[in-house]
Enzyme design. Structure first.
Site, PDB file in Angstrom:
ATOM      1  N   SER A  47      30.739  43.034  40.927  1.00  0.00           N
ATOM      2  CA  SER A  47      32.127  42.561  40.959  1.00  0.00           C
ATOM      3  C   SER A  47      33.079  43.626  41.471  1.00  0.00           C
ATOM      4  O   SER A  47      32.793  44.820  41.415  1.00  0.00           O
ATOM      5  CB  SER A  47      32.558  42.149  39.553  1.00  0.00           C
ATOM      6  N   VAL A  50      34.127  47.378  40.165  1.00  0.00           N
ATOM      7  CA  VAL A  50      33.446  48.661  40.430  1.00  0.00           C
ATOM      8  C   VAL A  50      34.276  49.592  41.306  1.00  0.00           C
ATOM      9  O   VAL A  50      34.030  50.789  41.342  1.00  0.00           O
ATOM     10  CB  VAL A  50      32.051  48.486  41.110  1.00  0.00           C
ATOM     11  N   PHE A 122      49.725  59.539  35.576  1.00  0.00           N
ATOM     12  CA  PHE A 122      49.671  58.481  36.569  1.00  0.00           C
ATOM     13  C   PHE A 122      51.101  58.011  36.794  1.00  0.00           C
ATOM     14  O   PHE A 122      51.959  58.226  35.929  1.00  0.00           O
ATOM     15  CB  PHE A 122      48.793  57.320  36.059  1.00  0.00           C
ATOM     16  N   HIS A 161      26.167  32.044  41.804  1.00  0.00           N
ATOM     17  CA  HIS A 161      26.574  30.644  41.639  1.00  0.00           C
ATOM     18  C   HIS A 161      28.064  30.575  41.934  1.00  0.00           C
ATOM     19  O   HIS A 161      28.842  31.301  41.308  1.00  0.00           O
ATOM     20  CB  HIS A 161      26.323  30.160  40.205  1.00  0.00           C
ATOM     21  N   GLN A 236      51.152  43.197  44.375  1.00  0.00           N
ATOM     22  CA  GLN A 236      51.321  44.647  44.436  1.00  0.00           C
ATOM     23  C   GLN A 236      50.735  45.239  45.713  1.00  0.00           C
ATOM     24  O   GLN A 236      49.594  44.944  46.069  1.00  0.00           O
ATOM     25  CB  GLN A 236      50.651  45.316  43.234  1.00  0.00           C
ATOM     26  N   HIS A 238      49.772  48.797  47.249  1.00  0.00           N
ATOM     27  CA  HIS A 238      49.563  50.212  46.951  1.00  0.00           C
ATOM     28  C   HIS A 238      50.018  51.000  48.181  1.00  0.00           C
ATOM     29  O   HIS A 238      49.705  50.601  49.297  1.00  0.00           O
ATOM     30  CB  HIS A 238      48.076  50.446  46.658  1.00  0.00           C
ATOM     31  N   LEU A 248      41.325  51.995  49.591  1.00  0.00           N
ATOM     32  CA  LEU A 248      42.261  52.727  48.762  1.00  0.00           C
ATOM     33  C   LEU A 248      42.099  54.239  48.847  1.00  0.00           C
ATOM     34  O   LEU A 248      41.011  54.768  48.663  1.00  0.00           O
ATOM     35  CB  LEU A 248      42.088  52.296  47.305  1.00  0.00           C
ATOM     36  N   GLU A 251      46.081  57.547  44.165  1.00  0.00           N
ATOM     37  CA  GLU A 251      47.305  58.274  43.858  1.00  0.00           C
ATOM     38  C   GLU A 251      47.030  59.755  43.594  1.00  0.00           C
ATOM     39  O   GLU A 251      47.919  60.602  43.740  1.00  0.00           O
ATOM     40  CB  GLU A 251      47.931  57.646  42.595  1.00  0.00           C
ATOM     41  N   ARG A 282      54.875  53.216  42.547  1.00  0.00           N
ATOM     42  CA  ARG A 282      54.243  52.553  43.687  1.00  0.00           C
ATOM     43  C   ARG A 282      55.160  51.691  44.532  1.00  0.00           C
ATOM     44  O   ARG A 282      55.141  51.766  45.751  1.00  0.00           O
ATOM     45  CB  ARG A 282      53.110  51.637  43.175  1.00  0.00           C
ATOM     46  N   HIS A 352      46.881  45.037  46.914  1.00  0.00           N
ATOM     47  CA  HIS A 352      46.075  45.701  45.902  1.00  0.00           C
ATOM     48  C   HIS A 352      45.821  44.852  44.661  1.00  0.00           C
ATOM     49  O   HIS A 352      44.744  44.895  44.073  1.00  0.00           O
ATOM     50  CB  HIS A 352      46.816  46.979  45.517  1.00  0.00           C
ATOM     51  N   ARG A 392      52.757  46.151  38.146  1.00  0.00           N
ATOM     52  CA  ARG A 392      51.778  46.766  37.261  1.00  0.00           C
ATOM     53  C   ARG A 392      51.792  48.276  37.428  1.00  0.00           C
ATOM     54  O   ARG A 392      51.861  48.765  38.556  1.00  0.00           O
ATOM     55  CB  ARG A 392      50.376  46.238  37.584  1.00  0.00           C
ATOM     56  N   SER A 395      46.546  52.164  36.311  1.00  0.00           N
ATOM     57  CA  SER A 395      45.797  52.372  35.060  1.00  0.00           C
ATOM     58  C   SER A 395      46.080  51.328  33.984  1.00  0.00           C
ATOM     59  O   SER A 395      45.661  51.481  32.850  1.00  0.00           O
ATOM     60  CB  SER A 395      46.006  53.787  34.481  1.00  0.00           C
TER      61      SER A 395
HETATM   62  C1  LIG Z   1      40.645  49.638  44.985  1.00  0.00           C
HETATM   63  C2  LIG Z   1      41.197  49.308  43.629  1.00  0.00           C
HETATM   64  C3  LIG Z   1      41.345  50.308  42.679  1.00  0.00           C
HETATM   65  C4  LIG Z   1      41.816  50.014  41.408  1.00  0.00           C
HETATM   66  N1  LIG Z   1      41.962  51.028  40.522  1.00  0.00           N
HETATM   67  C5  LIG Z   1      42.410  50.753  39.272  1.00  0.00           C
HETATM   68  C6  LIG Z   1      42.551  51.797  38.319  1.00  0.00           C
HETATM   69  O1  LIG Z   1      42.303  52.960  38.610  1.00  0.00           O
HETATM   70  N2  LIG Z   1      42.953  51.490  37.083  1.00  0.00           N
HETATM   71  C7  LIG Z   1      43.231  50.206  36.717  1.00  0.00           C
HETATM   72  O2  LIG Z   1      43.564  49.992  35.559  1.00  0.00           O
HETATM   73  N3  LIG Z   1      43.114  49.192  37.599  1.00  0.00           N
HETATM   74  C8  LIG Z   1      42.714  49.441  38.867  1.00  0.00           C
HETATM   75  N4  LIG Z   1      42.615  48.412  39.776  1.00  0.00           N
HETATM   76  C9  LIG Z   1      42.789  47.044  39.328  1.00  0.00           C
HETATM   77  C10 LIG Z   1      41.545  46.561  38.587  1.00  0.00           C
HETATM   78  O3  LIG Z   1      40.410  47.189  39.127  1.00  0.00           O
HETATM   79  C11 LIG Z   1      41.308  45.071  38.696  1.00  0.00           C
HETATM   80  O4  LIG Z   1      42.485  44.397  38.407  1.00  0.00           O
HETATM   81  C12 LIG Z   1      40.227  44.610  37.741  1.00  0.00           C
HETATM   82  O5  LIG Z   1      39.047  45.348  37.953  1.00  0.00           O
HETATM   83  C13 LIG Z   1      39.935  43.138  37.870  1.00  0.00           C
HETATM   84  O6  LIG Z   1      38.815  42.801  37.069  1.00  0.00           O
HETATM   85  P1  LIG Z   1      38.438  41.298  36.763  1.00  0.00           P
HETATM   86  O7  LIG Z   1      37.342  41.336  35.775  1.00  0.00           O
HETATM   87  O8  LIG Z   1      39.651  40.550  36.410  1.00  0.00           O
HETATM   88  O9  LIG Z   1      37.927  40.710  38.149  1.00  0.00           O
HETATM   89  P2  LIG Z   1      36.804  41.183  39.215  1.00  0.00           P
HETATM   90  O10 LIG Z   1      36.219  42.489  38.896  1.00  0.00           O
HETATM   91  O11 LIG Z   1      37.414  40.978  40.543  1.00  0.00           O
HETATM   92  O12 LIG Z   1      35.653  40.136  39.005  1.00  0.00           O
HETATM   93  C14 LIG Z   1      35.765  38.802  39.416  1.00  0.00           C
HETATM   94  C15 LIG Z   1      34.480  38.102  39.096  1.00  0.00           C
HETATM   95  O13 LIG Z   1      34.619  36.711  39.304  1.00  0.00           O
HETATM   96  C16 LIG Z   1      33.554  36.239  40.097  1.00  0.00           C
HETATM   97  N5  LIG Z   1      34.022  35.066  40.828  1.00  0.00           N
HETATM   98  C17 LIG Z   1      35.143  34.964  41.584  1.00  0.00           C
HETATM   99  N6  LIG Z   1      35.221  33.729  42.099  1.00  0.00           N
HETATM  100  C18 LIG Z   1      34.145  33.034  41.667  1.00  0.00           C
HETATM  101  C19 LIG Z   1      33.658  31.710  41.861  1.00  0.00           C
HETATM  102  N7  LIG Z   1      34.293  30.830  42.631  1.00  0.00           N
HETATM  103  N8  LIG Z   1      32.510  31.351  41.257  1.00  0.00           N
HETATM  104  C20 LIG Z   1      31.833  32.236  40.491  1.00  0.00           C
HETATM  105  N9  LIG Z   1      32.240  33.495  40.271  1.00  0.00           N
HETATM  106  C21 LIG Z   1      33.391  33.881  40.858  1.00  0.00           C
HETATM  107  C22 LIG Z   1      33.179  37.409  40.967  1.00  0.00           C
HETATM  108  O14 LIG Z   1      31.855  37.273  41.435  1.00  0.00           O
HETATM  109  C23 LIG Z   1      33.308  38.540  39.959  1.00  0.00           C
HETATM  110  O15 LIG Z   1      32.160  38.599  39.150  1.00  0.00           O
HETATM  111  C24 LIG Z   1      42.167  48.692  41.072  1.00  0.00           C
HETATM  112  C25 LIG Z   1      42.040  47.700  42.022  1.00  0.00           C
HETATM  113  C26 LIG Z   1      41.610  47.999  43.306  1.00  0.00           C
HETATM  114  C27 LIG Z   1      41.584  46.923  44.338  1.00  0.00           C
END
Ligand SMILES: Cc1cc2nc3c(=O)[nH]c(=O)nc-3n(C[C@H](O)[C@H](O)[C@H](O)COP(=O)(O)OP(=O)(O)OC[C@H]3O[C@@H](n4cnc5c(N)ncnc54)[C@H](O)[C@@H]3O)c2cc1C
Ligand code: SF4
Ligand code: FES
Lengths: 581, 271
Positions: A47, A50, A122, A161, A236, A238, A248, A251, A282, A352, A392, A395
């Site tokens: 996902s 990472v 941060f 899936h 947002q 970045h 990315l 920062e 930001r 972002h 946002r 962090s």
């Molecule tokens: C480059 C980058 C760096 C970041 N750094 C930071 C940081 O340092 N600190 C911080 O706090 N935040 C950071 N953020 C923000 C943060 O990483 C994300 O907001 C957060 O990881 C989102 O996690 P999530 O579990 O909501 O979704 P995701 O990790 O995006 O997971 C989504 C999941 O849903 C699944 N999915 C999506 N659509 C479907 C579908 N139709 N059917 C089945 N499965 C589906 C995907 O396969 C995946 O498993 C960063 C973001 C980016 C882009």
């Protein structure tokens, strides 16, 4: 169609989905024999989470001067007062225990001399509370959660899936339709409880730091089922995305002293934030970069024509760069063939994070305009509680996933153990119509219609050009018009892959459908919000207007596109004041 | 630029050649995306993060298991690029291979923190104390993005499908080397077998292809040493748990320091 029954069906295995699954399993521990299905369109550990780099905020050592009040204040001020203050208050408290719990599950947090956890500064924080594991925070968190989940047995994984729709019965959750990508067959996942944790939608922009899987599917399936999307116009940007794609550059580069320079070699931040310079929040830095570009002081990238500014680290010296910024140096070498020791890096704002999302209450329960949807929750970037308001803080994304995984997991456990719901019955025709829509409507359709990737390209260019850091009425109107034309053309879409197995052409077509709806909602929401707040900056309405706009936007699907209504912000602690840093 | 792709529809395989424009900065993933979007919508391959973090895009490029998003065309120094699905995995379609066996093997080594008192993993009033040096003893192995390249490169996996394989063994070591873990005994049964650590011939191919510097070959040797040590050596217990903050006086550093080993002689599948 194959039908699978579970107590809990979770869509998405990012930080939010994994944390929710673990919480349900660990509080149940077999007591009620709760079984969980975890669905992801990617392999579970792939996902987007990472990629999170910088950190996860939490108050760990209040004896050293940090406090929940301070953290809540930073978050609310950062949100430009659009966050719901009761939710923020709850969130800041739970972040502490979550940060320590995942430490016990294996996260290698950076440490102090004495073995306790190290934290750092941060943007927008008034105390160094960003907890970090090198510059791969999200990656290590994902590893620890994925691995920890493997010790439980009462769950099944459904990797690859693709969920296409959410089935409700009135105001009650029933299940999700999904395509098993490996076989191309449809499966229906019925559950007593459902969770949407599908991440953000940055892929509607040309330049973005998000993974190619961030296509807003969760927003799409909720919206199509009649659920409101909240505050979607707050996207947002970045400040430092690497040209050309927008990967990315954290920062931390500016934290170590990198300069931002325009075409004249001038450190232009002195005009916009003379005291904080490159380390201003930001939204402010992104706006400054775009002003430089708009006023002709940007630099044109030779290969792509993209306008950018320079991120200059050449004065830091090789030793410091090797010690503190090895990843950035590697990225420069890998992607552009430049060495930041000698050359500046071309950067510009990159899409972002989506501050808005599925309308939930303070416990992550999904809400319709009429009230709660029984048995349905949302968590992570997909959900809009709202903790993040209109901007946002860095962090504050990863910990929202962890905290809400915890809250939602417990809430589901309580729901199942207290109310003992039975499996819902499936409304007649709902599964057949979905199968029909996908197999006959998309896959089986013979036509000389439109190409998926062509429309997606035009969408990306439109959003990048007209719904960006700075917005104006004229540009937003243009965006709405183009997006609506694209939606029309989308109706006549043609797939050239007619196979069943791993038909990415089909998946991309479905994702594009979701993105087009959201592009319309974002552009319209931004057009109507005649003020500037957080990440939403209108050149024609440069000031925040609390009298008219201290409220959340709600967009619900209607016959002719979205219809909008508004919801008051819950202000329980601090009255809005001017946001100066 | 010519790109030759070994395609597969589940019943037959064939080589297909595409001509694509390439630029100075392009990666192999960029070329594949370009082909799929402008020439052949049916071409199947996985990708997601585009920055070498998610492990989706592993394929074989000019004979070497590699990440498509991390391989620049200019590095390859060849006019024609040969692309195949990862070796040693069943192919589902084109470049998409079946990873089920891979993820199951990872799971089989109990890749999570185990404590004698499991309750310690349920509540966390304070963190475990770990020194930076102790972090360094396992963090390199925690870097594994589960891309599966090491398994595709491993000559032993190719001969013995039951071999647990470099990725899973490296993960076993990652947890055993973690000062917070007390699960050595529970993992030993899985590792200390003829399809476990002892199967490894130390070809070093895994470490040669690993895009994250995990160095699974080294982890396997350290694992062997750990098994010997805990079997035959009595005396002060190795890997004693680190107690919680309140109980602990000073951080303990009990990880064996690995002797520097030379893995540069890895097998290049290209040659
Ligand atoms: C480059 C980058 C760096 C970041 N750094 C930071 C940081 O340092 N600190 C911080 O706090 N935040 C950071 N953020 C923000 C943060 O990483 C994300 O907001 C957060 O990881 C989102 O996690 P999530 O579990 O909501 O979704 P995701 O990790 O995006 O997971 C989504 C999941 O849903 C699944 N999915 C999506 N659509 C479907 C579908 N139709 N059917 C089945 N499965 C589906 C995907 O396969 C995946 O498993 C960063 C973001 C980016 C882009
Ligand atoms: S050890 Fe290296 S090559 Fe093997 S799966 Fe992990 S990251 Fe990939
Ligand atoms: S796309 Fe994620 S590692 Fe290559």
């Amino acid at each position: 169609m194959e039908q699978l029954d579970y107590d809990v069906v979770i869509v998405g295995s990012g930080l939010a989905g994994l944390r929710t699954a673990i919480e349900v399993l660990r509080v149940d521990s077999g007591k009620f024999g709760i079984r969980v299905a975890l669905i992801s369109k990617l392999y579970l550990m792939r996902s987007h989470s990472v990629s999170a780099e910088g950190g996860t905020s939490a108050v760990l050592y209040p004896e050293e001067g940090d406090s929940f009040e301070l953290y809540a204040w930073d978050t609310i001020k950062g949100s430009d007062f659009l966050a719901d203050q009761d939710a923020v208050w709850k969130f800041v408290h739970l972040a502490t225990q979550e940060t320590r719990l995942i430490e016990r599950w294996g996260v290698p947090w950076n440490r102090r001399e004495d073995g306790r956890i190290e934290q750092r500064w941060f943007g927008g924080l008034s105390f160094p509370r960003a907890t970090y594991a090198q510059d791969k925070t999200g990656f290590f968190e994902m590893r620890a959660l994925y691995d920890t989940l493997l010790k439980y047995d009462a769950w099944d994984r459904f990797d690859e899936h693709f969920v296409t729709s959410l089935v409700l019965d009135g105001n009650k959750f029933v299940g999700f339709n999904a395509i098993d990508l490996k076989t191309g067959n449809m499966r229906f996942f019925r559950g007593k409880a459902g969770v949407i944790a599908t991440g953000g939608n940055g892929q509607m922009y040309r330049i973005t730091s998000t993974a190619s899987s961030s296509t807003g599917d969760g927003y799409g399936i909720a919206y199509n089922a009649g659920i409101p999307l909240k505050d979607m116009e707050f996207v947002q940007f970045h400040p430092t995305g690497l040209v050309p794609k927008g990967l990315l550059i954290t920062e931390a580069a500016r934290g170590e002293g990198a300069y931002l320079k325009n075409a004249d070699g001038e450190r232009f931040m002195k005009k916009y934030a003379p005291s904080k310079m490159e380390l201003a929040p930001r939204d402010i830095v992104s706006r400054s970069i775009m002003t430089e570009i708009r006023e002709g002081r940007g630099i044109k990238d030779e290969a792509t024509g993209i306008q950018h500014v320079w991120l200059d680290m050449t004065h830091l010296g090789k030793e410091r760069i090797e010690q503190k910024l090895p990843l950035i140096r590697e990225m420069g070498l890998k992607y552009l063939g430049i060495d930041i020791v000698n050359d500046p890096m071309p950067v510009r704002p990159t899409t972002h994070y989506e501050m808005g999302g599925i309308h939930t209450d303070i416990d992550g329960k999904v809400q319709s305009l009429e009230g709660p949807i029984k048995g349905l929750w949302a968590a992570g970037e997909t959900a809009c509680v709202s903790i993040q308001g209109s901007n946002r803080l860095g962090s504050n994304g990863t910990n929202e996933c962890l905290v809400y995984g915890h809250i939602v997991g417990n809430d589901i456990y309580n729901y199942i153990s207290n109310e003992k719901p039975s499996l819902p019955s499936i409304p007649a025709g709902k599964l057949e119509s979905e199968q029909e829509r996908i197999f006959s409507g998309l896959l089986g359709k013979e036509s000389n219609g439109e190409d998926v990737y062509q429309i997606k390209d035009e969408l990306k260019d439109t959003m990048e050009k007209y719904v960006h850091v700075y917005r104006t009425e004229e540009e937003l109107k243009t965006a709405v018009k183009i997006v609506r034309e694209l939606k029309e053309r989308y109706k006549n879409i043609r797939l050239t892959d007619r196979g069943l197995k791993f038909n990415y052409n089909l998946q991309h077509a479905l994702e594009l459908g979701f993105l087009l709806d959201q592009a319309e909602i974002i552009s319209l929401g931004a057009l109507m919000r005649t003020e500037s707040r957080g990440a939403h900056a209108r050149l024609d309405y440069p000031n925040r207007d609390d009298e008219h706009w201290l409220k959340h936007t709600l967009a619900v699907k209607g016959a002719e596109g979205p219809s909008f209504s508004y919801l008051p912000v819950r202000i329980t602690m601090w009255k809005p004041v001017a946001r100066v840093y | 630029m010519k790109v030759r792709v070994l395609r597969n529809d589940g019943s037959k395989q064939w080589w297909q050649e595409f001509s694509v424009e390439s630029s100075k900065r392009a990666t192999v993933l960029d070329l594949l995306l370009n082909i799929r979007e402008t020439q052949d919508h049916t071409l199947a391959f996985r990708h997601s993060c585009q920055m070498g973090s998610c492990g989706s895009c592993g394929i074989v490029i000019n004979g070497k298991p590699s990440l498509a998003c991390q391989t620049r065309i200019s590095e390859l120094k060849s006019e024609t690029i040969r692309i195949e699905p990862l070796y040693s995995y069943p192919v589902i379609k084109d470049l998409v291979v079946d990873l089920n066996d891979f993820v199951n093997k990872h799971r089989s080594v109990k890749p999570y923190i185990i404590r004698k008192n499991p309750q310690e993993l349920e509540e966390a009033p304070m963190e475990f104390r770990v020194t930076s040096a102790e972090n360094m003893s396992f963090i390199q192995y925690d870097y594994c993005i589960m891309c599966g390249l090491c398994v595709a490169a491993c000559p032993t996996v190719a001969l013995d499908p039951q071999f647990i394989g470099p990725q899973a063994l490296a993960q076993a070591y990652r947890y055993i080397a973690d000062p917070r873990d007390e699960g050595f005994k529970e993992r030993k049964a899985e590792l200390d077998t003829s399809h476990g650590v002892w199967r490894c011939h130390f070809a070093g191919a895994c470490s040669y292809v690993c895009p994250k510097g995990v160095d699974p070959a080294q982890a396997i040797q350290l694992l062997k040493r750990e098994i010997y040590k805990r079997m035959f050596v009595r005396g002060p217990k190795v890997g004693a748990p680190v107690s919680v903050l309140a109980k602990q006086e000073k951080p303990i550093s009990n990880q064996p320091k690995a002797p520097p080993l030379d893995f540069k002689s890895g097998v290049n599948q290209n040659e």
